[in-house]
Design a protein around this motif. Structure first.
Motif, PDB file in Angstrom:
ATOM      1  N   GLN A   9       2.176   8.924  -1.656  1.00 49.97           N
ATOM      2  CA  GLN A   9       1.410   7.679  -1.635  1.00 49.97           C
ATOM      3  C   GLN A   9      -0.049   7.926  -1.970  1.00 49.97           C
ATOM      4  O   GLN A   9      -0.650   7.192  -2.783  1.00 49.97           O
ATOM      5  N   VAL A  47      -1.857   6.283  -5.257  1.00 48.34           N
ATOM      6  CA  VAL A  47      -2.891   5.252  -5.112  1.00 48.34           C
ATOM      7  C   VAL A  47      -4.259   5.737  -5.599  1.00 48.34           C
ATOM      8  O   VAL A  47      -5.154   4.911  -5.846  1.00 48.34           O
ATOM      9  N   THR A  48      -4.438   7.046  -5.736  1.00 46.20           N
ATOM     10  CA  THR A  48      -5.730   7.543  -6.225  1.00 46.20           C
ATOM     11  C   THR A  48      -5.734   7.788  -7.735  1.00 46.20           C
ATOM     12  O   THR A  48      -6.800   7.724  -8.359  1.00 46.20           O
ATOM     13  N   LYS A  89      -3.302   0.111  -7.914  1.00 39.96           N
ATOM     14  CA  LYS A  89      -3.448   0.718  -6.592  1.00 39.96           C
ATOM     15  C   LYS A  89      -2.859  -0.177  -5.508  1.00 39.96           C
ATOM     16  O   LYS A  89      -2.175   0.307  -4.588  1.00 39.96           O
ATOM     17  N   THR A  90      -3.118  -1.469  -5.600  1.00 40.90           N
ATOM     18  CA  THR A  90      -2.599  -2.400  -4.605  1.00 40.90           C
ATOM     19  C   THR A  90      -1.078  -2.456  -4.633  1.00 40.90           C
ATOM     20  O   THR A  90      -0.420  -2.472  -3.580  1.00 40.90           O
ATOM     21  N   PHE A 122       0.967  -0.071  -5.633  1.00 40.22           N
ATOM     22  CA  PHE A 122       1.474   1.188  -5.077  1.00 40.22           C
ATOM     23  C   PHE A 122       1.390   1.191  -3.547  1.00 40.22           C
ATOM     24  O   PHE A 122       2.323   1.648  -2.868  1.00 40.22           O
ATOM     25  N   GLU A 123       0.285   0.705  -3.002  1.00 45.49           N
ATOM     26  CA  GLU A 123       0.135   0.669  -1.543  1.00 45.49           C
ATOM     27  C   GLU A 123       1.228  -0.178  -0.911  1.00 45.49           C
ATOM     28  O   GLU A 123       1.888   0.253   0.055  1.00 45.49           O
ATOM     29  N   SER A 159      -3.652   2.137   5.359  1.00 44.81           N
ATOM     30  CA  SER A 159      -3.125   1.658   4.080  1.00 44.81           C
ATOM     31  C   SER A 159      -3.338   0.153   3.926  1.00 44.81           C
ATOM     32  O   SER A 159      -3.712  -0.321   2.848  1.00 44.81           O
ATOM     33  N   CYS A 178      -6.883  -0.520   3.055  1.00 54.26           N
ATOM     34  CA  CYS A 178      -7.134  -0.260   1.632  1.00 54.26           C
ATOM     35  C   CYS A 178      -6.645  -1.417   0.766  1.00 54.26           C
ATOM     36  O   CYS A 178      -7.280  -1.759  -0.231  1.00 54.26           O
ATOM     37  N   ASN A 190      -9.043  -3.539  -1.681  1.00 53.45           N
ATOM     38  CA  ASN A 190      -8.715  -3.732  -3.102  1.00 53.45           C
ATOM     39  C   ASN A 190      -8.658  -5.211  -3.467  1.00 53.45           C
ATOM     40  O   ASN A 190      -9.146  -5.621  -4.530  1.00 53.45           O
TER      41      ASN A 190
END
Length: 240
Positions: free
Chosen positions: A80, A84-85, A137-138, A140-141, A193, A196, A200
């Motif tokens: 993860q 996300v990075t 990124k969102t 994936f989170e 998470s 984050c 985002n």
């Protein structure tokens, strides 16, 4: 895994980020990577070795562990963090592409000429790249949060599980090591998470709102400029 290498790469993203992006980067490294490396990895260090079942049937304990824990929390969180990075590197690569174009342009037309006012300024294609990285990124989170809940049916780890998978002779009881401590870390990582995701989302709305305000401002300035030029032309016209 060498997380310092990842930190060094993401540090370059910080100077191109908004306030929300800088807060997101701090949350990732302080509340996720640091906790992951310092504490969480040790809690799950020998998870399978401390998974006890009340049977001596060869292979039963290993099969039951694989059945209830198809992927370790630690490995899932590591994936993860990587996923996300990585989208943030799209911004760095886009800026590097702009800087290379700027260098070639100056080599051809002279050092006093400029193709971009600031290669790292979020205008044009870089704005879309930055916005796309936030959406990725969102996604994936949220995907990894769903996978964690789907695989284990809950974020809370039970103290005891019952297993009747072959080659277990009957229904056996298996006990998870340090379930309370692991549940606390799980909720902490899930909370980080979710934070984050919120950051985002706020940054997405901030970028879109700033873009809309900027476009409206440009439209107002352009309209005012045309009106001034029209009035000047009218004043210069001969009287009849």
């Amino acid at each position: 895994m060498d997380w310092k290498f990842l930190q060094g790469l993401l540090s370059g993203v910080n100077k191109y980020s908004t306030v929300f992006g800088r807060i997101w980067l701090s949350v990732v490294f302080v509340f996720r990577v640091l906790v992951f490396v310092v504490a969480a990895e040790r809690v799950w260090s020998d998870d399978q070795g401390h998974f006890d079942c009340n049977t001596r049937q060869p292979g039963c304990t290993n099969i039951c562990y694989d059945y209830f824990f198809p992927i370790s929390h630690i490995r899932l969180w590591a994936l993860q963090l990587i996923f996300v990075t990585c989208p943030s590197f799209l911004v760095v690569l886009h800026v590097a592409y702009r800087e290379e174009r700027e260098r070639k342009y100056q080599a051809k037309h002279g050092d006093d000429t400029r193709l971009y006012d600031n290669p790292g300024q979020k205008h044009g294609g870089l704005w879309w790249t930055y916005l796309l990285s936030l959406f990725i990124k969102t996604i994936f989170e949220i995907t990894f949060l769903y996978l964690l809940h789907y695989i284990y049916d809950s974020f809370k780890l039970p103290r005891k599980v019952q297993c009747d998978v072959n080659p277990c002779p009957n229904l056996v009881d298996c006990y998870i090591a340090r379930p309370t401590e692991k549940t606390i870390f799980t909720y902490f990582m899930v909370g980080a998470s979710v934070l984050c995701v919120i950051l985002n989302t706020c940054e997405i709305f901030y970028l879109i709102a700033a873009r809309v305000v900027n476009l409206r401002h440009r439209g107002t300035v352009h309209t005012s400029s045309r009106k001034v030029h029209s009035d000047m032309d009218h004043c210069k016209s001969p009287l009849t």
